[in-house]
Design a protein around this motif. Structure first.
Motif, PDB file in Angstrom:
ATOM      1  N   SER A 126      45.234 -16.916  -7.143  1.00 16.00           N
ATOM      2  CA  SER A 126      46.357 -17.058  -6.236  1.00 16.00           C
ATOM      3  C   SER A 126      46.469 -18.500  -5.761  1.00 16.00           C
ATOM      4  N   THR A 127      47.694 -18.905  -5.408  1.00 15.96           N
ATOM      5  CA  THR A 127      47.910 -20.251  -4.875  1.00 15.96           C
ATOM      6  C   THR A 127      48.616 -20.177  -3.524  1.00 15.96           C
ATOM      7  N   LEU A 128      48.402 -21.221  -2.748  1.00 12.67           N
ATOM      8  CA  LEU A 128      49.065 -21.384  -1.461  1.00 12.67           C
ATOM      9  C   LEU A 128      49.207 -22.879  -1.217  1.00 12.67           C
ATOM     10  N   ASN A 129      50.435 -23.366  -1.142  1.00 10.54           N
ATOM     11  CA  ASN A 129      50.709 -24.792  -0.893  1.00 10.54           C
ATOM     12  C   ASN A 129      49.946 -25.713  -1.837  1.00 10.54           C
ATOM     13  N   GLY A 130      49.877 -25.326  -3.115  1.00 10.12           N
ATOM     14  CA  GLY A 130      49.214 -26.162  -4.104  1.00 10.12           C
ATOM     15  C   GLY A 130      47.717 -25.969  -4.215  1.00 10.12           C
ATOM     16  N   CYS A 131      47.132 -25.151  -3.371  1.00  6.04           N
ATOM     17  CA  CYS A 131      45.697 -24.876  -3.434  1.00  6.04           C
ATOM     18  C   CYS A 131      45.490 -23.516  -4.084  1.00  6.04           C
ATOM     19  N   SER A 132      44.412 -23.388  -4.854  1.00 11.29           N
ATOM     20  CA  SER A 132      44.185 -22.126  -5.549  1.00 11.29           C
ATOM     21  C   SER A 132      42.792 -21.588  -5.257  1.00 11.29           C
ATOM     22  N   ALA A 133      42.677 -20.264  -5.408  1.00  7.08           N
ATOM     23  CA  ALA A 133      41.404 -19.573  -5.232  1.00  7.08           C
ATOM     24  C   ALA A 133      41.394 -18.374  -6.161  1.00  7.08           C
ATOM     25  N   GLN A 134      40.194 -17.869  -6.408  1.00  8.99           N
ATOM     26  CA  GLN A 134      40.033 -16.755  -7.337  1.00  8.99           C
ATOM     27  C   GLN A 134      39.014 -15.771  -6.792  1.00  8.99           C
ATOM     28  N   LYS A 135      39.263 -14.474  -7.059  1.00 11.38           N
ATOM     29  CA  LYS A 135      38.289 -13.427  -6.753  1.00 11.38           C
ATOM     30  C   LYS A 135      38.198 -12.517  -7.957  1.00 11.38           C
ATOM     31  N   ILE A 136      36.959 -12.128  -8.295  1.00 10.65           N
ATOM     32  CA  ILE A 136      36.713 -11.195  -9.389  1.00 10.65           C
ATOM     33  C   ILE A 136      35.976  -9.996  -8.825  1.00 10.65           C
ATOM     34  N   ASP A 137      36.422  -8.803  -9.205  1.00 17.32           N
ATOM     35  CA  ASP A 137      35.771  -7.561  -8.797  1.00 17.32           C
ATOM     36  C   ASP A 137      35.789  -6.624  -9.996  1.00 17.32           C
ATOM     37  N   SER A 138      34.910  -5.660 -10.005  1.00 19.92           N
ATOM     38  CA  SER A 138      34.855  -4.739 -11.143  1.00 19.92           C
ATOM     39  C   SER A 138      35.306  -3.346 -10.735  1.00 19.92           C
ATOM     40  N   VAL A 139      35.696  -2.575 -11.751  1.00 22.93           N
ATOM     41  CA  VAL A 139      36.094  -1.192 -11.543  1.00 22.93           C
ATOM     42  C   VAL A 139      35.525  -0.382 -12.711  1.00 22.93           C
TER      43      VAL A 139
END
Length: 171
Positions: A126-139
């Protein structure tokens, strides 16, 4: 003319190099005495440099604005082979990968149906104002009848019928 450079913006967790010009010696308000400093502020911070030539000193300030990262903490609701994902609102973009070679989804709260049993890794970028982050989860998908809605009801035999002791079940 001493210059600390133009004001800068970085994403939280990043660093930036600031370079002063216009003097022969430099002293920054963080104690550094080199023309260039690398900083990693956790909030918006002003850096002041004092430049000196032949005992004449001048100051300049540069502001480093720290932009927040998007919130990527998502929830998942698993029902058989279907997973409903819910991400926080307010991000600029949402890119979901479901870990099963299907196309990504760019909506905030997608529902995904898996065609096979197994452990899959769901990734939200995901991004917000040019900054990005990531989350990984399993199912873990464990379903007896998946996408094709396979039914075994017409293939079950129970006998003897009626019974008062034992029964035999055949599939």
């Amino acid at each position: 003319v001493v210059s600390a450079g133009s004001d800068q913006s970085i994403c939280k967790g990043q660093s930036i190099t600031l370079t002063a010009t216009g003097a022969s010696t430099y002293t920054w308000n963080n104690g550094s005495t080199t023309p260039s400093i690398t900083v990693s502020p956790i909030s918006t911070t002003s850096y002041i440099v004092t430049g000196t030539i032949s005992s004449i000193s001048k100051k300049d300030t540069v502001v480093v604005t720290v932009k927040p990262l998007p919130n990527v903490v998502f929830t998942k609701n698993v029902s058989s082979a279907q997973v409903q994902l819910t991400a926080p609102s307010g991000n600029t973009t949402y890119n979901w990968s479901f870990g099963d070679a299907t196309a990504i989804s760019t909506i905030q709260n997608p529902t995904h149906t898996y065609a096979n049993n197994g452990k899959f890794y769901i990734t939200l970028n995901s991004t917000l104002n040019g900054c990005s982050a990531q989350k990984i989860d399993s199912v873990n998908i464990i379903a007896t009848a998946l996408q094709n809605n396979i039914s075994f009801v017409d293939k079950i035999s129970v006998y003897p019928n009626p019974t008062d002791n034992y029964i035999r079940i055949e599939l």
